[in-house]
Design a protein around this motif. Sequence first.
Motif, PDB file in Angstrom:
ATOM      1  N   LYS A  53     -15.188   4.719   3.668  1.00  0.00           N
ATOM      2  CA  LYS A  53     -14.480   4.395   4.901  1.00  0.00           C
ATOM      3  C   LYS A  53     -15.244   4.865   6.134  1.00  0.00           C
ATOM      4  N   SER A  60     -19.259   8.443   2.253  1.00  0.00           N
ATOM      5  CA  SER A  60     -17.848   8.064   2.226  1.00  0.00           C
ATOM      6  C   SER A  60     -17.754   6.598   2.638  1.00  0.00           C
ATOM      7  N   ALA A  75      -8.796   6.652  -6.297  1.00  0.00           N
ATOM      8  CA  ALA A  75      -8.243   7.843  -5.639  1.00  0.00           C
ATOM      9  C   ALA A  75      -9.326   8.742  -5.058  1.00  0.00           C
ATOM     10  N   ARG A  76     -10.463   8.177  -4.704  1.00  0.00           N
ATOM     11  CA  ARG A  76     -11.520   8.952  -4.037  1.00  0.00           C
ATOM     12  C   ARG A  76     -12.207   8.046  -3.045  1.00  0.00           C
ATOM     13  N   ASP A  77     -12.623   8.621  -1.907  1.00  0.00           N
ATOM     14  CA  ASP A  77     -13.321   7.819  -0.908  1.00  0.00           C
ATOM     15  C   ASP A  77     -14.798   8.193  -0.941  1.00  0.00           C
ATOM     16  N   ARG A  88     -20.098   6.567  -4.437  1.00  0.00           N
ATOM     17  CA  ARG A  88     -20.566   6.752  -5.817  1.00  0.00           C
ATOM     18  C   ARG A  88     -19.420   6.550  -6.801  1.00  0.00           C
ATOM     19  N   ALA A  94     -11.746   6.807   9.668  1.00  0.00           N
ATOM     20  CA  ALA A  94     -11.944   7.037   8.239  1.00  0.00           C
ATOM     21  C   ALA A  94     -10.774   7.807   7.633  1.00  0.00           C
ATOM     22  N   PRO A 111      -4.722   6.120   6.981  1.00  0.00           N
ATOM     23  CA  PRO A 111      -4.450   5.299   5.801  1.00  0.00           C
ATOM     24  C   PRO A 111      -5.097   3.921   5.979  1.00  0.00           C
ATOM     25  N   ALA A 112      -5.478   3.277   4.876  1.00  0.00           N
ATOM     26  CA  ALA A 112      -6.290   2.050   4.967  1.00  0.00           C
ATOM     27  C   ALA A 112      -5.736   0.980   5.906  1.00  0.00           C
ATOM     28  N   TYR A 164       0.811  -1.221   0.000  1.00  0.00           N
ATOM     29  CA  TYR A 164       0.000   0.000   0.000  1.00  0.00           C
ATOM     30  C   TYR A 164       0.844   1.270   0.000  1.00  0.00           C
ATOM     31  N   ARG A 177      -6.507   3.276 -11.186  1.00  0.00           N
ATOM     32  CA  ARG A 177      -5.113   2.924 -10.957  1.00  0.00           C
ATOM     33  C   ARG A 177      -5.056   1.443 -10.606  1.00  0.00           C
ATOM     34  N   THR A 186     -10.496   2.544  -2.866  1.00  0.00           N
ATOM     35  CA  THR A 186     -10.189   3.978  -2.890  1.00  0.00           C
ATOM     36  C   THR A 186      -8.806   4.220  -3.497  1.00  0.00           C
ATOM     37  N   TYR A 187      -7.916   3.251  -3.342  1.00  0.00           N
ATOM     38  CA  TYR A 187      -6.599   3.331  -3.977  1.00  0.00           C
ATOM     39  C   TYR A 187      -6.776   3.363  -5.490  1.00  0.00           C
TER      40      TYR A 187
END
Lengths: 497, 115
Positions: free
Chosen positions: A307, A305, A369-371, A374, A244, A247-248, A101, A457, A365-366
């Motif tokens: 997370k 969101s 690149a958005r949490d 939708r 939230a 980092p994951a 990660y 990604r 989300t990786y």
Amino acid sequence: MILDPVHWTTLAVMGPLLAGLLAMEGRPRAIRLGLVLGMGASVSATAGLWTTVVREGPLRHPLGGWGMPLGIELYADGLSVLMLAMTALVGSAVSLYATAYFGDISQRRVRDSPAGRGARFFAPLWLLLWGSLNGIYLSGDIFNLYVLLEIMGLSAAAMVTLAVTSKATVAGMRYLVISLVGSMFFLLGVALLYTVGGTLSLERLAQLELSGPLPAVALALMTVGMAAKTALFPIHGWLPPAHAAAPAPASAILSALVVKGSFYIMLRLWVHVFGGGAREGLLVLGILGATAVIWGSIMALRQLSLKRLIAYSTVAQLGYLFVMFPLLFPAGGGWSPDAWSGGLYHALSHAVAKAAMFLAAGSMTYAVARDDIRAISGIAHRLPMTFLAFGLGGLSLAGIPPSGGFVAKWLLLRSAVEQGGWGWAVLITVGGLLTLAYVLMVLRYAVDQTEEPPEFRDVPRRMEWAAMGLAIAALLLGIRATETLSLLEAGGIVPWR
Amino acid sequence: MTPLALYTAAGVGLFAVGLWGVVARGHLFWKVLGINVMGGGIFLILLAAPPRLDPAQADPVPQAMVLTGIVVAVAATAVALGMALRVAARTGLPFLEEDAGDPGSGGGADERGRE
């Protein structure tokens, strides 16, 4: 003698702590070596203690000769080993995930970027945290519990701030303040118990059968402190933003493992030291837990969101751990073994399932690149394995057979019905349905291709596999429940009083 | 009033004052200071613990606990102040701004890829 099984207890605590110091050195090789050594120490010590406790019963290791009557010792029974095993299983999977990660730490560019702080400091903080968790599960005295709680709180709060956002910094700071205040409540309880009982040992305190106002005040103070750290409603507000924003891999550790550390201390105090305490106190804990189940689930349903949704789910699922308290000691006196196994199995299967979900969510989300739930529309087609891991984890949380979550909720339900506690039974069922609702909500977004596919990604394979491994473990926990639960019976409830 | 009761009362008083500081004061420095005052109150209670074995001799165990407690408090204060400085640097203010928490905020986005 070096082969004496008591040394597994020392290894479980000192191994990860020393490995953490090694990883602090900062070079990629030291970081990797630290992770490998810390993981190896934890896993082998857990395995060693498991076989010993099953064979010989509880284990005591008086540190530095300060055994009874002062009672500074390490202590392992079935409950300790179950918690150690939970930490070792989840911790190993998260460690593997984290190495992918945070990017390739052997590249200077990755390490020196602002986000690269995560790559440099995740491993040392996590190893210190791992050592403190193992220590909490093995500590036989209340002052060592305090010191280890502080190590846990400091490293956990620092892990939140590894994400380089102002949101994460503020959430981490709020977590730190709550955590430190909680520790102070606990320490005040320790001081009061020592002035009354003249000992630090949990076991000795239990034998004294303390009664009267001062021990009751001490128990209340310690309970408030631990409830704040376990995010029991209504002191749960700090948890969703902190879990939230981290980092994951850190989110997975915080939600799956850290909150269980303070819960475990509460359980030891109420069950082992105070033998159930007062019925009113148990009921208050149960009602707050019930409120958390409902409130946390409703809040989870309202999140956009991903997370944050999972973090609110943690608030809800932790509620079950407190619903367990009144069920343990039925109103007519006695003890409910179903509530004991069910509650602890819930702690275990929640840890595994929640870590799988947070890791899978981290992969999603990786990728985009958005949490935002939708933004993950249609991701099931891009990351099928991650989608499956999230789904399996979620269904275990909701208590769908044959998962571990099902066994836990079934045992709790059976305990409630046997005591005629219909209110609790309804709550356990409704909580499961609400869980199913928010899990299905996420799964639907992940399957439906409603929006244009966003920028995507590639996700490292290791991240996908780590989440999947935990999801499979969550499933296996349901199939192999008898074997796991026999551990609790082997060295389980020690009649200290 | 026995010395133990006096010390315990004073210790609980300090604990309460510290807690008040943490809850009522918004500035992070005051919050950290409040936590330290709470700790000071607890140390006072521990030092007044009755002798365990020999009535003429103070109990060394609580003293050891207080020493350890001070070490922990120093470490915790250092971390907390360091983090408070980071909060002030990132948000411009040394306060815990209220978390918006509205469902649409997408709070805590994982902004790793954009930093």
